[in-house]
Design an enzyme around this catalytic site. Structure first.
Site, PDB file in Angstrom:
ATOM      1  N   GLU A  59     -55.826 -60.418  47.667  1.00 11.69           N
ATOM      2  CA  GLU A  59     -56.898 -59.859  47.596  1.00 11.69           C
ATOM      3  C   GLU A  59     -57.144 -59.694  46.013  1.00 11.69           C
ATOM      4  OE1 GLU A  59     -54.858 -58.651  51.318  1.00 11.69           O
ATOM      5  OE2 GLU A  59     -54.144 -59.023  49.253  1.00 11.69           O
ATOM      6  N   HIS A 110     -60.893 -51.139  58.920  1.00 10.42           N
ATOM      7  CA  HIS A 110     -59.768 -50.428  59.288  1.00 10.42           C
ATOM      8  C   HIS A 110     -59.623 -49.350  58.325  1.00 10.42           C
ATOM      9  CE1 HIS A 110     -60.107 -54.035  61.482  1.00 10.42           C
ATOM     10  NE2 HIS A 110     -58.755 -54.042  62.010  1.00 10.42           N
TER      11      HIS A 110
END
Length: 320
Positions: A59, A110
């Site tokens: 990420e 999420h």
């Protein structure tokens, strides 16, 4: 007034809109951290394979690549879970994106407790606080499929770093289809004279349910305001409402500290006085594994909690 039957994922609104804007603007590129299916980025990947980059479980690298692509005139949309979009890569966002005001759209699914069974390590309850503290960062938290779809289109036309937050579960899709999404402009959903409810994300629908119950059962008129943009905040709409109702509740699927509620408290303390406020939020704790609605009920982030806070707040209002 609202479509109560249709259930859709907010993340699907993001994925569908991403494919739509990809067709409209060849400068839009998408980056994903090994969660293409979960982020509903498949359509974009299939339709524009040369503009889709699968970064893998890296990420921090994804944020750096996105920043570099923006220098080349592209409009990067990054996609992963909220926890991995913020706390895991905060240094990269601060240094490579926010500090130099890069045109990167950080899109996070999420979020909150409703990620459910994945548990505390994946439940991001601090992300709004982290992102709103970054100078120049626009922070958006949408409530349903239609609003997420519209927000995705809107931020593609907006220059500057954006954090777009949405959820995992299927939720009631009640806002208008083909709506215009105005960044920084709150939406007045109901009018009332007794109390203001300012809400965001999944708590917007819960607030509307609370409004309906309180009005029909007890004659309490609540003014419900959908704050989809946490930063910049629509102070004008909020102040106009509390000048009428003289009290306010904030409702969010986020930690009590650092979220929507604290932003509202800042407005009240600097612009007004003697306005009582109650908070519906996670009370300084991590989450746990469980079904989404079970968690919202346990942590008192639901319609019933809003109703209980309304009754407490109205008593405080009488004292003042």
């Amino acid at each position: 007034m609202y479509n109560k039957k249709e259930l859709k994922e907010t993340r699907a609104g993001f994925g569908d809109a991403l494919a739509f804007i990809g067709n409209k603007n060849k400068k839009i590129v998408a980056l994903c951290a090994d969660l293409t299916n979960s982020m509903f980025m498949n359509k974009f990947k299939v339709e524009f394979p040369d503009r889709f980059f699968q970064i893998g479980i890296a990420e921090a690298n994804m944020m750096g690549i996105a920043a570099g692509l923006s220098i080349g005139g592209y409009i990067p949309f990054t996609g992963t879970f909220a926890n991995f979009s913020t706390s895991r890569v905060y240094d990269q966002i601060r240094q490579s994106i926010a500090y130099s005001y890069k045109n990167v759209k950080i899109c996070a699914s999420h979020s909150g407790l409703t990620i459910g069974e994945d548990g505390a390590t994946h439940q991001s309850l601090e992300d709004i606080g982290l992102m709103k503290m970054l100078p120049g960062m626009t922070v958006i938290n949408t409530c349903d499929y239609n609003q997420t779809y519209a927000a995705t289109i809107s931020i593609s036309k907006f220059y500057g770093p954006v954090y777009l937050r949405f959820g995992r579960p299927s939720v009631v899709n009640f806002t208008k289809k083909n709506q215009e999404f105005n960044i920084g402009k709150a939406i007045l959903l109901t009018k009332g004279k007794d109390l203001t409810i300012v809400c965001t994300g999944h708590l917007v629908w819960e607030s509307l349910k609370a409004y309906k119950f309180l009005y029909e059962k007890e004659g309490i008129e609540c003014e419900v305001i959908n704050i989809h943009t946490i930063k910049p905040m629509d102070e004008t709409t909020i102040l106009k409402s509390i000048d009428k109702t003289k009290c306010i509740i904030t409702a969010e699927e986020h930690n009590y500290f650092g979220g929507l509620g604290e932003s509202i408290a800042r407005i009240i303390t600097t612009k007004r006085c003697n306005i009582p406020q109650e908070f519906v939020a996670v009370n300084d704790t991590f989450g746990e594994s469980g079904k989404p609605m079970e968690l919202l009920n346990k942590y008192e982030i639901n319609c019933e909690s809003i109703i209980n806070k309304v009754k407490i707040l109205l008593k405080r209002k009488k004292i003042i």
